[in-house]
Structures are given as C-alpha cells and as structure tokens.
Design an enzyme around this catalytic site. Sequence first.
Site, PDB file in Angstrom:
ATOM      1  N   HIS A  13     -17.637   2.821   1.292  1.00 57.79           N
ATOM      2  CA  HIS A  13     -17.190   1.558   1.884  1.00 57.79           C
ATOM      3  C   HIS A  13     -17.563   1.484   3.361  1.00 57.79           C
ATOM      4  CE1 HIS A  13     -14.323  -1.584   3.246  1.00 57.79           C
ATOM      5  NE2 HIS A  13     -14.526  -2.055   2.031  1.00 57.79           N
ATOM      6  N   HIS A  73     -10.861   0.872  -2.481  1.00 54.24           N
ATOM      7  CA  HIS A  73     -12.205   0.898  -1.917  1.00 54.24           C
ATOM      8  C   HIS A  73     -13.221   1.545  -2.861  1.00 54.24           C
ATOM      9  CE1 HIS A  73     -10.712  -0.417   1.910  1.00 54.24           C
ATOM     10  NE2 HIS A  73      -9.986   0.670   2.116  1.00 54.24           N
ATOM     11  N   HIS A  89     -10.691   6.955   2.065  1.00 51.77           N
ATOM     12  CA  HIS A  89      -9.324   6.888   1.541  1.00 51.77           C
ATOM     13  C   HIS A  89      -9.239   5.829   0.441  1.00 51.77           C
ATOM     14  CE1 HIS A  89      -9.391   3.618   4.503  1.00 51.77           C
ATOM     15  NE2 HIS A  89      -8.421   3.066   3.798  1.00 51.77           N
ATOM     16  N   ASP A 106      -4.720  -0.739  -1.818  1.00 49.86           N
ATOM     17  CA  ASP A 106      -6.041  -0.554  -1.236  1.00 49.86           C
ATOM     18  C   ASP A 106      -6.950   0.045  -2.309  1.00 49.86           C
ATOM     19  OD1 ASP A 106      -6.728  -1.344   1.346  1.00 49.86           O
ATOM     20  OD2 ASP A 106      -6.921   0.706   2.077  1.00 49.86           O
ATOM     21  N   ASP A 135       0.791  -1.240   0.000  1.00 53.60           N
ATOM     22  CA  ASP A 135       0.000   0.000   0.000  1.00 53.60           C
ATOM     23  C   ASP A 135       0.825   1.293   0.000  1.00 53.60           C
ATOM     24  OD1 ASP A 135      -1.981  -1.879   0.197  1.00 53.60           O
ATOM     25  OD2 ASP A 135      -2.731  -1.236   2.146  1.00 53.60           O
ATOM     26  N   CYS A 153      -1.922  -3.003   7.852  1.00 48.55           N
ATOM     27  CA  CYS A 153      -1.877  -3.866   6.673  1.00 48.55           C
ATOM     28  C   CYS A 153      -0.612  -4.714   6.609  1.00 48.55           C
ATOM     29  CB  CYS A 153      -2.064  -3.033   5.408  1.00 48.55           C
ATOM     30  SG  CYS A 153      -3.730  -2.316   5.309  1.00 48.55           S
ATOM     31  N   LYS A 194      -7.077  -4.868  -2.954  1.00 47.06           N
ATOM     32  CA  LYS A 194      -7.821  -5.397  -1.812  1.00 47.06           C
ATOM     33  C   LYS A 194      -8.743  -4.312  -1.264  1.00 47.06           C
ATOM     34  CE  LYS A 194      -3.932  -4.418   1.309  1.00 47.06           C
ATOM     35  NZ  LYS A 194      -4.566  -3.434   2.200  1.00 47.06           N
TER      36      LYS A 194
END
Length: 218
Positions: free
Chosen positions: A61, A57, A90, A55, A17, A160, A115
Amino acid sequence: MTQGLIPGSGDVLLVVDIQNDFCPGGRLAVPRGDEVVPVINRLAARFAHVVLTQDWHPPGHLSFASSHPDARPFETIDVEYGAQILWPDHCVQGTRGAAFRDDLDIPHAQLVLRKGYHPSIDSYSAFYENDRRTPTGLASYLRERGMRRVFLAGLAFDFCVRYSAEDARRVGFETVVIEDACRSIDVDGSAQAARARFDELGIACLPAAAIGDPRHRP
C-alpha cells in the site's frame, strides 16, 4: 450535551479499527490500545445501532514506508492528494493483524466497513478517503437508516477517530467522541491538535460514563 445522554433510535456507535495491529504487540500499536476494548463492549450494549470499521490494506500500500525506497516509518511525503505519513506495514488484508481483537464482543453490529483497500490512497476517515472527496458510502447508509447522531470510539483518537468525527460533522451528523474509549498515537502533537479541531467544529468529547443505558430508562 449533558451527562446521562441516552442513545435512541437515531443514534449510532461507530467503533473504529479495533484490530490486532493497532493494539500492543501489533505492527502499528497504539499505546494502551487494548484498554479500550472492555469500555467499547460495555458502550455498544447501550446502542441498538453499531457500525465497525476495519483497516484493510493490500500488500504494498502507498501508505507503507516499505513501499518507498529509503523511507522510514512516520516520515511524511507528498503524494497526489497531499501530505501522507508513512506507516509500518499494518492491517494487510487477510492477516492476523487485520483481524478484529478476539475480545471485541459486539454481536449485534450491523455493518463492517472496510477502508484503505485502494492501493494508491490511504483512508483514515470512515466517510471519505484521504483525498477528502471520495466517499465510502457510510453517510448515505446512515441517512437511509434514519441516523442523526454519530458517537465514535476506537483507535486512534488522533487519526482515524479524528478524521471520522470531522467528516461526520461535515456531512451533517451531530457528532460525539467518547474520549476514554479511544487512545492516541500522538505523532508530533497530533492528540492535542485533534482536541483543538473538535473544539473548533463543536464536536463534543464525553466520557463513557456520560452515556446512559436505555435499558435502564426510568
């Protein structure tokens, strides 16, 4: 583990990330998160195999505080799969914040694993969603490619990176966290908790200087 550990054909660097929203100026900035980028660039050059996580999203979310009336970022709520920290919006898909840092320079990375794209479940780990049951497919990918040891670097050390390291160990990979190639958010002592958990699981934490360069092998 000893100093001078040289990555081989069964080793993979998992870079977690390194995105704009997790660096200074981003929506969920990890303090001094930008400092890891040059360290990771140098490390990645020592590995034949590199995987990047991202990441990713959707808007609205479940993990966003803005998705819950009267909630504030960094509060914890109970959801179907357990406790969930609420974050500022984010790494929303397609935004500048979700993009990798411009100075991340790993052209030989072989996989980008996205993810956190399921609207109703968060995903800290690169291996499992936060329900701890739903796999991302990364473990199978690494096994089919003959990987045996996972080195981790990135953001954030206590979320993470931590959960990815725990899951790598849980599914049978030897696991090494390169601690000075990570930075922490440190919510309620989460950085110390991560180190304690690594000790319990036998996950090594090494400095980048301990990772040798196979191109300079004697």
